[in-house]
Design a protein around this motif. Structure first.
Motif, PDB file in Angstrom:
ATOM      1  N   VAL A  80       0.835  -1.193   0.000  1.00 51.56           N
ATOM      2  CA  VAL A  80       0.000   0.000   0.000  1.00 51.56           C
ATOM      3  C   VAL A  80       0.875   1.249   0.000  1.00 51.56           C
ATOM      4  O   VAL A  80       1.802   1.369   0.806  1.00 51.56           O
ATOM      5  N   THR A  81       0.545   2.162  -0.911  1.00 52.75           N
ATOM      6  CA  THR A  81       1.257   3.434  -1.024  1.00 52.75           C
ATOM      7  C   THR A  81       0.245   4.575  -0.991  1.00 52.75           C
ATOM      8  O   THR A  81      -0.969   4.354  -0.948  1.00 52.75           O
ATOM      9  N   LEU A  82       0.765   5.784  -1.071  1.00 55.63           N
ATOM     10  CA  LEU A  82      -0.091   6.964  -1.124  1.00 55.63           C
ATOM     11  C   LEU A  82      -1.006   6.909  -2.349  1.00 55.63           C
ATOM     12  O   LEU A  82      -2.137   7.404  -2.306  1.00 55.63           O
ATOM     13  N   LYS A  83      -0.574   6.283  -3.436  1.00 55.73           N
ATOM     14  CA  LYS A  83      -1.431   6.129  -4.625  1.00 55.73           C
ATOM     15  C   LYS A  83      -2.723   5.392  -4.268  1.00 55.73           C
ATOM     16  O   LYS A  83      -3.800   5.755  -4.743  1.00 55.73           O
ATOM     17  N   ASP A  84      -2.618   4.365  -3.455  1.00 49.59           N
ATOM     18  CA  ASP A  84      -3.794   3.589  -3.065  1.00 49.59           C
ATOM     19  C   ASP A  84      -4.738   4.408  -2.195  1.00 49.59           C
ATOM     20  O   ASP A  84      -5.955   4.350  -2.367  1.00 49.59           O
ATOM     21  N   ILE A  85      -4.176   5.174  -1.294  1.00 49.71           N
ATOM     22  CA  ILE A  85      -4.999   6.000  -0.411  1.00 49.71           C
ATOM     23  C   ILE A  85      -5.712   7.075  -1.225  1.00 49.71           C
ATOM     24  O   ILE A  85      -6.904   7.329  -1.043  1.00 49.71           O
ATOM     25  N   THR A  86      -4.986   7.699  -2.145  1.00 51.09           N
ATOM     26  CA  THR A  86      -5.580   8.727  -2.994  1.00 51.09           C
ATOM     27  C   THR A  86      -6.701   8.137  -3.845  1.00 51.09           C
ATOM     28  O   THR A  86      -7.780   8.737  -3.963  1.00 51.09           O
ATOM     29  N   LEU A  87      -6.471   6.969  -4.419  1.00 47.49           N
ATOM     30  CA  LEU A  87      -7.520   6.330  -5.215  1.00 47.49           C
ATOM     31  C   LEU A  87      -8.704   5.948  -4.341  1.00 47.49           C
ATOM     32  O   LEU A  87      -9.865   6.119  -4.738  1.00 47.49           O
ATOM     33  N   ALA A  88      -8.463   5.462  -3.140  1.00 49.77           N
ATOM     34  CA  ALA A  88      -9.560   5.117  -2.225  1.00 49.77           C
ATOM     35  C   ALA A  88     -10.427   6.345  -1.928  1.00 49.77           C
ATOM     36  O   ALA A  88     -11.664   6.253  -1.903  1.00 49.77           O
ATOM     37  N   LEU A  89      -9.794   7.480  -1.714  1.00 58.80           N
ATOM     38  CA  LEU A  89     -10.550   8.714  -1.472  1.00 58.80           C
ATOM     39  C   LEU A  89     -11.401   9.083  -2.681  1.00 58.80           C
ATOM     40  O   LEU A  89     -12.555   9.499  -2.541  1.00 58.80           O
ATOM     41  N   GLU A  90     -10.861   8.911  -3.872  1.00 57.97           N
ATOM     42  CA  GLU A  90     -11.614   9.189  -5.102  1.00 57.97           C
ATOM     43  C   GLU A  90     -12.750   8.183  -5.282  1.00 57.97           C
ATOM     44  O   GLU A  90     -13.840   8.538  -5.739  1.00 57.97           O
ATOM     45  N   ILE A  91     -12.522   6.953  -4.911  1.00 60.57           N
ATOM     46  CA  ILE A  91     -13.556   5.923  -4.990  1.00 60.57           C
ATOM     47  C   ILE A  91     -14.711   6.278  -4.057  1.00 60.57           C
ATOM     48  O   ILE A  91     -15.887   6.109  -4.402  1.00 60.57           O
ATOM     49  N   GLU A  92     -14.391   6.780  -2.883  1.00 56.25           N
ATOM     50  CA  GLU A  92     -15.429   7.201  -1.940  1.00 56.25           C
ATOM     51  C   GLU A  92     -16.299   8.299  -2.562  1.00 56.25           C
ATOM     52  O   GLU A  92     -17.524   8.290  -2.420  1.00 56.25           O
ATOM     53  N   LYS A  93     -15.685   9.246  -3.247  1.00 60.75           N
ATOM     54  CA  LYS A  93     -16.448  10.299  -3.918  1.00 60.75           C
ATOM     55  C   LYS A  93     -17.353   9.706  -4.979  1.00 60.75           C
ATOM     56  O   LYS A  93     -18.511  10.130  -5.136  1.00 60.75           O
ATOM     57  N   ALA A  94     -16.853   8.741  -5.735  1.00 57.13           N
ATOM     58  CA  ALA A  94     -17.649   8.103  -6.785  1.00 57.13           C
ATOM     59  C   ALA A  94     -18.829   7.344  -6.196  1.00 57.13           C
ATOM     60  O   ALA A  94     -19.906   7.290  -6.796  1.00 57.13           O
ATOM     61  N   ALA A  95     -18.658   6.771  -5.022  1.00 58.35           N
ATOM     62  CA  ALA A  95     -19.734   6.010  -4.381  1.00 58.35           C
ATOM     63  C   ALA A  95     -20.861   6.932  -3.914  1.00 58.35           C
ATOM     64  O   ALA A  95     -22.031   6.558  -3.965  1.00 58.35           O
ATOM     65  N   VAL A  96     -20.512   8.125  -3.491  1.00 59.44           N
ATOM     66  CA  VAL A  96     -21.505   9.075  -2.992  1.00 59.44           C
ATOM     67  C   VAL A  96     -22.431   9.525  -4.126  1.00 59.44           C
ATOM     68  O   VAL A  96     -23.608   9.758  -3.916  1.00 59.44           O
ATOM     69  N   ARG A  97     -21.898   9.588  -5.342  1.00 57.04           N
ATOM     70  CA  ARG A  97     -22.695  10.030  -6.478  1.00 57.04           C
ATOM     71  C   ARG A  97     -23.641   8.956  -6.997  1.00 57.04           C
ATOM     72  O   ARG A  97     -24.403   9.207  -7.900  1.00 57.04           O
ATOM     73  N   ALA A  98     -23.564   7.768  -6.432  1.00 57.29           N
ATOM     74  CA  ALA A  98     -24.425   6.663  -6.907  1.00 57.29           C
ATOM     75  C   ALA A  98     -25.878   6.911  -6.604  1.00 57.29           C
ATOM     76  O   ALA A  98     -26.258   7.615  -5.737  1.00 57.29           O
TER      77      ALA A  98
END
Length: 98
Positions: A80-98
């Motif tokens: 796990v790197t900062l790339k994964d954390i950043t993508l996870a945060l973006e995934i959370e945003k995408a989930a909210v728009r569902a």
């Protein structure tokens, strides 16, 4: 190359991510997203795919009907790197728009 997060960095990052946990199968983080139906799940996956492509960092995922399981790890660093954390945060945003 991106560096793996230390255990303390990883735990701090996970505390900011709702529902994400350390994966049991490999050095990664994971989360299950459940939607109302297949169409919502697929729309979510499409939004995530567009973000992942822009970041050039792609999830391991599986979809069965209305559930989407996502596993994030940075393959070239083996964890796990900062790339994964950043993508996870973006995934959370995408989930909210569902």
């Amino acid at each position: 190359m991106t560096q793996k997060l230390s255990p303390a960095e990883r735990n701090a990052a996970l505390s900011r991510l709702s529902g994400w946990a350390n994966a049991k199968s490999k050095d990664a983080i994971e989360k299950r997203f459940v939607f109302a139906d297949f169409v919502e799940a697929f729309a979510f996956m499409t939004r995530v795919a567009l973000v992942a492509e822009r970041m050039d960092h792609h999830p391991e995922w599986a979809n069965v009907y209305k559930a989407v399981d996502i596993l994030l790890t940075t393959h070239d660093t083996g964890g796990v790197t900062l790339k994964d954390i950043t993508l996870a945060l973006e995934i959370e945003k995408a989930a909210v728009r569902a």
